[in-house]
Design a protein around this motif. Sequence first.
Motif, PDB file in Angstrom:
ATOM      1  N   GLY A  98       8.165  28.094  16.225  1.00  0.00           N
ATOM      2  CA  GLY A  98       8.068  28.708  17.541  1.00  0.00           C
ATOM      3  C   GLY A  98       6.695  29.272  17.817  1.00  0.00           C
ATOM      4  N   LEU A  99       6.019  29.708  16.787  1.00  0.00           N
ATOM      5  CA  LEU A  99       4.693  30.310  16.895  1.00  0.00           C
ATOM      6  C   LEU A  99       3.849  29.695  15.799  1.00  0.00           C
ATOM      7  N   GLY A 100       2.716  29.121  16.178  1.00  0.00           N
ATOM      8  CA  GLY A 100       1.870  28.486  15.190  1.00  0.00           C
ATOM      9  C   GLY A 100       1.057  29.500  14.404  1.00  0.00           C
ATOM     10  N   LEU A 101       0.551  29.073  13.258  1.00  0.00           N
ATOM     11  CA  LEU A 101      -0.260  29.961  12.429  1.00  0.00           C
ATOM     12  C   LEU A 101      -1.566  30.332  13.129  1.00  0.00           C
ATOM     13  N   GLY A 102      -2.093  29.433  13.954  1.00  0.00           N
ATOM     14  CA  GLY A 102      -3.281  29.757  14.741  1.00  0.00           C
ATOM     15  C   GLY A 102      -3.009  30.877  15.732  1.00  0.00           C
ATOM     16  N   ASP A 103      -1.805  30.876  16.302  1.00  0.00           N
ATOM     17  CA  ASP A 103      -1.405  31.956  17.211  1.00  0.00           C
ATOM     18  C   ASP A 103      -1.334  33.287  16.462  1.00  0.00           C
ATOM     19  N   VAL A 104      -0.798  33.248  15.250  1.00  0.00           N
ATOM     20  CA  VAL A 104      -0.697  34.460  14.425  1.00  0.00           C
ATOM     21  C   VAL A 104      -2.093  34.998  14.124  1.00  0.00           C
ATOM     22  N   LYS A 105      -2.994  34.119  13.730  1.00  0.00           N
ATOM     23  CA  LYS A 105      -4.371  34.531  13.433  1.00  0.00           C
ATOM     24  C   LYS A 105      -5.065  35.039  14.688  1.00  0.00           C
ATOM     25  N   PHE A 106      -4.794  34.397  15.817  1.00  0.00           N
ATOM     26  CA  PHE A 106      -5.376  34.855  17.075  1.00  0.00           C
ATOM     27  C   PHE A 106      -4.910  36.266  17.399  1.00  0.00           C
ATOM     28  N   LEU A 107      -3.631  36.534  17.223  1.00  0.00           N
ATOM     29  CA  LEU A 107      -3.098  37.872  17.491  1.00  0.00           C
ATOM     30  C   LEU A 107      -3.741  38.917  16.582  1.00  0.00           C
ATOM     31  N   ALA A 108      -3.980  38.552  15.330  1.00  0.00           N
ATOM     32  CA  ALA A 108      -4.656  39.479  14.422  1.00  0.00           C
ATOM     33  C   ALA A 108      -6.073  39.769  14.917  1.00  0.00           C
ATOM     34  N   ALA A 109      -6.802  38.717  15.295  1.00  0.00           N
ATOM     35  CA  ALA A 109      -8.166  38.897  15.802  1.00  0.00           C
ATOM     36  C   ALA A 109      -8.166  39.683  17.112  1.00  0.00           C
ATOM     37  N   ALA A 110      -7.207  39.414  17.961  1.00  0.00           N
ATOM     38  CA  ALA A 110      -7.117  40.101  19.253  1.00  0.00           C
ATOM     39  C   ALA A 110      -6.830  41.590  19.077  1.00  0.00           C
ATOM     40  N   THR A 111      -6.117  41.935  18.011  1.00  0.00           N
ATOM     41  CA  THR A 111      -5.802  43.338  17.751  1.00  0.00           C
ATOM     42  C   THR A 111      -7.072  44.167  17.568  1.00  0.00           C
ATOM     43  N   ILE A 112      -8.104  43.572  17.043  1.00  0.00           N
ATOM     44  CA  ILE A 112      -9.374  44.284  16.890  1.00  0.00           C
ATOM     45  C   ILE A 112      -9.894  44.691  18.264  1.00  0.00           C
ATOM     46  N   TRP A 113      -9.674  43.867  19.259  1.00  0.00           N
ATOM     47  CA  TRP A 113     -10.135  44.153  20.621  1.00  0.00           C
ATOM     48  C   TRP A 113      -9.252  45.153  21.346  1.00  0.00           C
ATOM     49  N   VAL A 114      -7.941  45.026  21.207  1.00  0.00           N
ATOM     50  CA  VAL A 114      -7.029  45.816  22.036  1.00  0.00           C
ATOM     51  C   VAL A 114      -6.371  46.957  21.295  1.00  0.00           C
ATOM     52  N   GLY A 115      -6.493  46.986  19.981  1.00  0.00           N
ATOM     53  CA  GLY A 115      -5.829  48.017  19.190  1.00  0.00           C
ATOM     54  C   GLY A 115      -4.343  47.743  19.073  1.00  0.00           C
ATOM     55  N   LEU A 116      -3.721  48.503  18.215  1.00  0.00           N
ATOM     56  CA  LEU A 116      -2.288  48.331  17.987  1.00  0.00           C
ATOM     57  C   LEU A 116      -1.488  48.601  19.259  1.00  0.00           C
ATOM     58  N   ALA A 117      -1.903  49.598  20.018  1.00  0.00           N
ATOM     59  CA  ALA A 117      -1.185  49.963  21.243  1.00  0.00           C
ATOM     60  C   ALA A 117      -1.315  48.897  22.329  1.00  0.00           C
ATOM     61  N   GLY A 118      -2.353  48.065  22.270  1.00  0.00           N
ATOM     62  CA  GLY A 118      -2.554  47.039  23.283  1.00  0.00           C
ATOM     63  C   GLY A 118      -1.825  45.738  23.016  1.00  0.00           C
ATOM     64  N   VAL A 119      -1.308  45.557  21.809  1.00  0.00           N
ATOM     65  CA  VAL A 119      -0.632  44.299  21.468  1.00  0.00           C
ATOM     66  C   VAL A 119       0.587  44.044  22.358  1.00  0.00           C
ATOM     67  N   PRO A 120       1.445  45.032  22.630  1.00  0.00           N
ATOM     68  CA  PRO A 120       2.570  44.747  23.538  1.00  0.00           C
ATOM     69  C   PRO A 120       2.122  44.311  24.936  1.00  0.00           C
ATOM     70  N   THR A 121       1.050  44.912  25.450  1.00  0.00           N
ATOM     71  CA  THR A 121       0.543  44.501  26.766  1.00  0.00           C
ATOM     72  C   THR A 121       0.040  43.073  26.713  1.00  0.00           C
ATOM     73  N   LEU A 122      -0.713  42.744  25.677  1.00  0.00           N
ATOM     74  CA  LEU A 122      -1.219  41.381  25.509  1.00  0.00           C
ATOM     75  C   LEU A 122      -0.062  40.397  25.468  1.00  0.00           C
ATOM     76  N   LEU A 123       0.962  40.704  24.686  1.00  0.00           N
ATOM     77  CA  LEU A 123       2.112  39.799  24.573  1.00  0.00           C
ATOM     78  C   LEU A 123       2.888  39.702  25.881  1.00  0.00           C
ATOM     79  N   LEU A 124       2.994  40.811  26.613  1.00  0.00           N
ATOM     80  CA  LEU A 124       3.689  40.784  27.900  1.00  0.00           C
ATOM     81  C   LEU A 124       2.948  39.888  28.887  1.00  0.00           C
ATOM     82  N   VAL A 125       1.643  40.046  28.978  1.00  0.00           N
ATOM     83  CA  VAL A 125       0.836  39.201  29.871  1.00  0.00           C
ATOM     84  C   VAL A 125       0.990  37.734  29.475  1.00  0.00           C
ATOM     85  N   ALA A 126       0.882  37.450  28.168  1.00  0.00           N
ATOM     86  CA  ALA A 126       0.990  36.068  27.689  1.00  0.00           C
ATOM     87  C   ALA A 126       2.367  35.477  27.973  1.00  0.00           C
TER      88      ALA A 126
END
Length: 163
Positions: free
Chosen positions: A88-116
Amino acid sequence: MHIDSEAAYLIGFYGTLCVLCAAVALIDLRHGIIPDWLNLAIAVLGLVNVVVTEDASAAFTAMAMAGLVGLLFWLFQRLYFRLRHVEGLGLGDVKFLAAATIWVGLAGVPTLLLVAALAALGVAGALHLAGHEMQRQTSIPFGPFLALGLLLTPALQRWLGLS
């Protein structure tokens, strides 16, 4: 000539992030993969951004949070595959989410996922209305939507005060 620091930030960091996210979207749409070098570039640029806007200790915290998010989504990916026997979710997506967390912080991950997720659902609905047969097995690359979420979340955090 004086250059506004916010304009320099937008041009330097956010502009480069836009280019990298566009590359993620195009490559994932064409090949169904998010290359490791792109995820690494997003992570490194995010770390440099954190060091410039905060300090080096904040960069270590950002790396730890990225590792935590990467681990959690990797476990989620494995669990989903074990239960459904479908990726359902590729390993590249998982790595992207990890990299994106550096930009948005832990609190921003739900917003990122909601937008996506909302963007992906909108595209799936539009494809269905356009006559494309959409089934449970229909695969749509999620990278472009994650990239959109990554681009919008810092803007929402910065200019609307969302965290």
